[in-house]
Motif scaffolding. Structure first.
Motif, PDB file in Angstrom:
ATOM      1  N   ASP A 182      76.195  74.456  81.279  1.00  0.00           N
ATOM      2  CA  ASP A 182      77.397  74.915  80.592  1.00  0.00           C
ATOM      3  C   ASP A 182      78.607  74.245  81.234  1.00  0.00           C
ATOM      4  OD1 ASP A 182      78.954  76.154  78.742  1.00  0.00           O
ATOM      5  OD2 ASP A 182      78.627  78.188  79.458  1.00  0.00           O
ATOM      6  N   VAL A 183      79.720  74.290  80.505  1.00  0.00           N
ATOM      7  CA  VAL A 183      80.940  73.609  80.921  1.00  0.00           C
ATOM      8  C   VAL A 183      82.083  74.606  80.940  1.00  0.00           C
ATOM      9  CG1 VAL A 183      82.594  71.793  80.311  1.00  0.00           C
ATOM     10  CG2 VAL A 183      80.160  71.409  79.984  1.00  0.00           C
ATOM     11  N   SER A 184      82.969  74.473  81.920  1.00  0.00           N
ATOM     12  CA  SER A 184      84.171  75.289  81.971  1.00  0.00           C
ATOM     13  C   SER A 184      85.313  74.420  82.472  1.00  0.00           C
ATOM     14  CB  SER A 184      83.974  76.507  82.885  1.00  0.00           C
ATOM     15  OG  SER A 184      85.066  77.396  82.746  1.00  0.00           O
ATOM     16  N   SER A 185      86.483  75.022  82.636  1.00  0.00           N
ATOM     17  CA  SER A 185      87.648  74.272  83.096  1.00  0.00           C
ATOM     18  C   SER A 185      88.440  75.120  84.067  1.00  0.00           C
ATOM     19  CB  SER A 185      88.532  73.869  81.911  1.00  0.00           C
ATOM     20  OG  SER A 185      89.088  75.026  81.299  1.00  0.00           O
ATOM     21  N   ALA A 186      89.299  74.470  84.832  1.00  0.00           N
ATOM     22  CA  ALA A 186      90.131  75.172  85.803  1.00  0.00           C
ATOM     23  C   ALA A 186      91.471  74.459  85.899  1.00  0.00           C
ATOM     24  CB  ALA A 186      89.451  75.223  87.169  1.00  0.00           C
ATOM     25  N   ALA A 187      92.559  75.214  85.728  1.00  0.00           N
ATOM     26  CA  ALA A 187      93.900  74.654  85.894  1.00  0.00           C
ATOM     27  C   ALA A 187      94.234  74.595  87.380  1.00  0.00           C
ATOM     28  CB  ALA A 187      94.920  75.520  85.153  1.00  0.00           C
ATOM     29  N   PHE A 188      95.139  73.691  87.749  1.00  0.00           N
ATOM     30  CA  PHE A 188      95.504  73.569  89.162  1.00  0.00           C
ATOM     31  C   PHE A 188      96.934  73.084  89.269  1.00  0.00           C
ATOM     32  CE2 PHE A 188      93.842  69.485  87.877  1.00  0.00           C
ATOM     33  CZ  PHE A 188      94.694  68.567  88.466  1.00  0.00           C
ATOM     34  N   GLU A 189      97.491  73.230  90.468  1.00  0.00           N
ATOM     35  CA  GLU A 189      98.830  72.744  90.751  1.00  0.00           C
ATOM     36  C   GLU A 189      98.749  71.315  91.280  1.00  0.00           C
ATOM     37  OE1 GLU A 189     101.420  74.373  89.971  1.00  0.00           O
ATOM     38  OE2 GLU A 189     100.595  76.378  89.609  1.00  0.00           O
ATOM     39  N   ILE A 198      95.768  67.289  80.520  1.00  0.00           N
ATOM     40  CA  ILE A 198      95.932  68.406  79.591  1.00  0.00           C
ATOM     41  C   ILE A 198      94.756  68.381  78.618  1.00  0.00           C
ATOM     42  CG2 ILE A 198      97.368  69.439  77.824  1.00  0.00           C
ATOM     43  CD1 ILE A 198      98.621  69.627  80.522  1.00  0.00           C
ATOM     44  N   GLY A 199      94.057  69.486  78.519  1.00  0.00           N
ATOM     45  CA  GLY A 199      92.917  69.568  77.621  1.00  0.00           C
ATOM     46  C   GLY A 199      92.807  70.944  77.012  1.00  0.00           C
ATOM     47  N   HIS A 200      91.631  71.243  76.478  1.00  0.00           N
ATOM     48  CA  HIS A 200      91.395  72.560  75.885  1.00  0.00           C
ATOM     49  C   HIS A 200      91.005  73.527  76.998  1.00  0.00           C
ATOM     50  CE1 HIS A 200      90.309  75.615  72.992  1.00  0.00           C
ATOM     51  NE2 HIS A 200      89.129  75.728  73.554  1.00  0.00           N
ATOM     52  N   PRO A 201      91.873  74.478  77.355  1.00  0.00           N
ATOM     53  CA  PRO A 201      91.591  75.348  78.506  1.00  0.00           C
ATOM     54  C   PRO A 201      90.566  76.422  78.177  1.00  0.00           C
ATOM     55  CG  PRO A 201      93.671  75.978  77.506  1.00  0.00           C
ATOM     56  CD  PRO A 201      93.181  74.776  76.743  1.00  0.00           C
ATOM     57  N   LYS A 202      89.647  76.619  79.092  1.00  0.00           N
ATOM     58  CA  LYS A 202      88.654  77.693  78.947  1.00  0.00           C
ATOM     59  C   LYS A 202      88.995  78.894  79.821  1.00  0.00           C
ATOM     60  CE  LYS A 202      84.889  74.450  77.944  1.00  0.00           C
ATOM     61  NZ  LYS A 202      84.657  74.910  76.559  1.00  0.00           N
ATOM     62  N   ASP A 203      89.972  78.730  80.714  1.00  0.00           N
ATOM     63  CA  ASP A 203      90.371  79.835  81.580  1.00  0.00           C
ATOM     64  C   ASP A 203      91.633  80.532  81.088  1.00  0.00           C
ATOM     65  OD1 ASP A 203      92.149  77.834  82.052  1.00  0.00           O
ATOM     66  OD2 ASP A 203      91.845  77.723  84.218  1.00  0.00           O
ATOM     67  N   GLY A 204      92.103  80.155  79.898  1.00  0.00           N
ATOM     68  CA  GLY A 204      93.256  80.823  79.312  1.00  0.00           C
ATOM     69  C   GLY A 204      94.606  80.332  79.798  1.00  0.00           C
ATOM     70  N   HIS A 206      97.343  77.702  79.614  1.00  0.00           N
ATOM     71  CA  HIS A 206      97.764  76.630  78.713  1.00  0.00           C
ATOM     72  C   HIS A 206      98.915  75.834  79.320  1.00  0.00           C
ATOM     73  CE1 HIS A 206      95.403  78.041  75.185  1.00  0.00           C
ATOM     74  NE2 HIS A 206      95.570  79.232  75.741  1.00  0.00           N
ATOM     75  N   GLY A 207      98.992  74.560  78.930  1.00  0.00           N
ATOM     76  CA  GLY A 207     100.127  73.738  79.298  1.00  0.00           C
ATOM     77  C   GLY A 207     100.111  73.208  80.712  1.00  0.00           C
ATOM     78  N   ARG A 208      99.011  73.298  81.426  1.00  0.00           N
ATOM     79  CA  ARG A 208      98.934  72.786  82.792  1.00  0.00           C
ATOM     80  C   ARG A 208      97.784  71.801  82.911  1.00  0.00           C
ATOM     81  NH1 ARG A 208      98.780  77.969  86.519  1.00  0.00           N
ATOM     82  NH2 ARG A 208      97.852  76.448  87.921  1.00  0.00           N
ATOM     83  N   LEU A 209      97.898  70.920  83.899  1.00  0.00           N
ATOM     84  CA  LEU A 209      96.810  70.000  84.155  1.00  0.00           C
ATOM     85  C   LEU A 209      95.559  70.779  84.519  1.00  0.00           C
ATOM     86  CD1 LEU A 209      98.555  67.214  86.282  1.00  0.00           C
ATOM     87  CD2 LEU A 209      98.002  67.170  83.854  1.00  0.00           C
ATOM     88  N   GLN A 210      94.415  70.252  84.130  1.00  0.00           N
ATOM     89  CA  GLN A 210      93.167  70.934  84.430  1.00  0.00           C
ATOM     90  C   GLN A 210      92.072  69.908  84.684  1.00  0.00           C
ATOM     91  OE1 GLN A 210      92.082  73.145  80.867  1.00  0.00           O
ATOM     92  NE2 GLN A 210      90.998  71.391  80.049  1.00  0.00           N
ATOM     93  N   ILE A 211      90.972  70.395  85.234  1.00  0.00           N
ATOM     94  CA  ILE A 211      89.748  69.621  85.360  1.00  0.00           C
ATOM     95  C   ILE A 211      88.661  70.326  84.568  1.00  0.00           C
ATOM     96  CG2 ILE A 211      90.264  68.592  87.609  1.00  0.00           C
ATOM     97  CD1 ILE A 211      88.506  70.811  88.861  1.00  0.00           C
ATOM     98  N   VAL A 212      87.672  69.582  84.153  1.00  0.00           N
ATOM     99  CA  VAL A 212      86.501  70.132  83.461  1.00  0.00           C
ATOM    100  C   VAL A 212      85.305  69.936  84.380  1.00  0.00           C
ATOM    101  CG1 VAL A 212      84.935  69.807  81.509  1.00  0.00           C
ATOM    102  CG2 VAL A 212      87.403  69.766  81.146  1.00  0.00           C
ATOM    103  N   PHE A 229      84.749  66.452  85.637  1.00  0.00           N
ATOM    104  CA  PHE A 229      85.162  65.451  84.670  1.00  0.00           C
ATOM    105  C   PHE A 229      86.673  65.545  84.461  1.00  0.00           C
ATOM    106  CE2 PHE A 229      80.876  66.855  83.697  1.00  0.00           C
ATOM    107  CZ  PHE A 229      80.181  65.663  83.579  1.00  0.00           C
ATOM    108  N   LYS A 230      87.220  64.539  83.811  1.00  0.00           N
ATOM    109  CA  LYS A 230      88.635  64.549  83.502  1.00  0.00           C
ATOM    110  C   LYS A 230      88.963  65.737  82.605  1.00  0.00           C
ATOM    111  CE  LYS A 230      92.345  61.278  82.574  1.00  0.00           C
ATOM    112  NZ  LYS A 230      92.691  59.889  82.224  1.00  0.00           N
ATOM    113  N   GLY A 231      90.184  66.263  82.764  1.00  0.00           N
ATOM    114  CA  GLY A 231      90.545  67.521  82.114  1.00  0.00           C
ATOM    115  C   GLY A 231      90.528  67.499  80.607  1.00  0.00           C
TER     116      GLY A 231
END
Length: 429
Positions: A182-189, A198-204, A206-212, A229-231
């Motif tokens: 399975d795949v998820s994502s995480a936003a970070f500072e 910027i991608g489709h966030p799975k952690d809710g 929005h609008g921040r850089l993330q990784i997948v 993987f890239k966000g």
């Protein structure tokens, strides 16, 4: 002659009271007292002990009160439980068979995330001897570490990732096993991570850089491998890397890859999974299920007779299609539908009350319609209500026919997993 000894405190005006040892006796029928000693220089504990003895009471226990001074007490029970479990699982040997400070730092970070998940800075503070939050740093002998040491240990761990994952695969994966992915994502500072996007966030968030990141586990849910993987990477595009990992890295020939319909798409099955010789389990999308119903391969009456039914279709040669109905999901959908309807009714009632109030009433058909439309669209249940709007009035009612039709459609909705096995395999259902 009867003589009784006792201790007495005699007030002494502006000075401390005098503490005297006296005796009382009877002479010629009269009670007389005389002072035997001045105990004013004695410590209070010693005076109290003598007074108790003279009264016939037991002397104070010769305990350890005051013998020790507790300057600090570090919690240890949870540390012992977590480290004991980690060692029984062979975590330290898995990280590196050779003992080292780096291995201890990695073990400490893993244990700290179980005990009290926090940042590297907070974990380092909790490990240091001066600011320790538990006995973890002392037990592992790393009480002098700081956050830079922990980040260096992370670099050490990253260099050993492939070795660790190979060992996990050898331990938990074997030929003919199920592999879950399975795949998820995480936003970070921060702005310097090359994988941040910027991608489709799975952690809710929005609008921040993330990784997948994609996690590969055994059939029991035990993590075996993870890849970042890239966000802005879509879920299906991560599948090829996992196919390569399972086939080439782990050297496992007979594997069943399990993924949801958004990940194991028809393109991924055709281009990545099937050419690699992997078997798989996924699910049909709604249009494909409707096509089965339209062609007569799937009869909705099955849902009223059995929760599971295996069917075949010429559109899916060599695959097992298992139609399944989940009564718990049907009940949850009914509960959620009623909750949305009730919440919408409460908001519509406020509009009706605003139209009916005497002071500052809501007037104007357009204004009333705008407010009602906003409420009906908020929870996407507009089709289930009928409304009447005038210049100074507003009324509403549930459309029971629409609600009943949706409830029937939802209750008849059937999920159809699609399964392909290229060798004999027994699947528990």
């Amino acid at each position: 002659m009867i003589v009784v000894m006792y201790v007495v405190k005699v007030p002494n005006r502006g000075s401390p009271p005098a503490i005297l040892l006296r005796e009382s006796y009877r002479e010629a029928g009269k009670v007389k007292n005389r002072t035997l000693a001045n105990l004013s220089s004695w410590p209070e504990a010693k005076v109290d002990a003598l007074a108790r003895v003279l009264k016939g009471q037991p002397a104070p226990a010769a305990g350890l009160d005051g013998a020790f001074e507790i300057t600090r007490s570090l919690p240890h029970g949870h540390v012992a439980a977590v480290l004991g479990t980690a060692r029984r699982l062979g975590l330290d040997e898995l990280i590196d068979p050779v003992p080292s400070r780096q291995r201890d730092l990695v073990t400490a970070m893993a244990a700290a995330q179980v005990i009290a998940p926090d940042s590297k800075l907070a974990i380092a503070r909790g490990l240091r001897e001066e600011t320790a939050a538990s006995s973890l740093g002392e037990v592992l002998g790393i009480g002098g570490c700081d956050e830079d040491d922990l980040y260096a240990a992370m670099d050490y761990l990253a260099a050993r990732q492939d070795t660790i994952q190979d060992a996990l695969a050898a331990r938990h994966l074997a030929g003919g096993t199920l592999v879950l992915y399975d795949v998820s994502s995480a936003a970070f500072e921060g702005r310097t991570c090359p994988l941040g996007a910027i991608g489709h966030p799975k952690d809710g968030v929005h609008g921040r850089l993330q990784i997948v990141y994609g996690l590969l586990t055994s059939k029991d849910g035990i993590p075996v491998a993870i890849e970042v993987f890239k966000g802005n990477t879509g879920d299906p595009k991560t599948v090829a890397a996992q196919v390569t990992r399972v086939k080439d890295r782990f050297g496992i020939e007979r594997v069943v890859l399990v993924g949801d319909r958004g990940m194991l798409t028809a393109a991924r099955l055709r281009e990545d999974v099937t050419p690699a010789g992997l078997d798989w389990i996924t699910a049909l999308r709604a249009p494909q299920v409707k096509a089965l119903v339209r062609d007569g391969d799937l009869q909705l009456t099955l849902s009223g007779q059995a929760d599971l039914a295996e069917i075949t279709s010429p559109d899916f040669p060599g695959e097992r299609l298992v139609a399944c109905k989940n009564p718990f999901l049907e009940a949850e959908r009914a509960r959620k539908r009623e909750s949305l309807l009730a919440a919408t009714e409460a908001d519509l009632a406020k509009i009706a009350a605003a139209c009916a109030r005497a002071r500052a009433p809501l007037r104007g058909q357009d204004k009333i319609a705008v407010r009602a439309d906003r409420v009906l669209r908020r929870r996407k249940v507009a089709r289930h209500f009928t409304v009447e709007i005038g210049e100074d009035r507003f009324s509403y009612a549930r459309d029971q026919d629409s609600i009943a039709a949706e409830a029937k459609a939802r209750s008849c909705r059937i999920e159809v997993p699609r399964i392909r096995f290229s060798y004999p395999y027994v699947m528990e259902m």
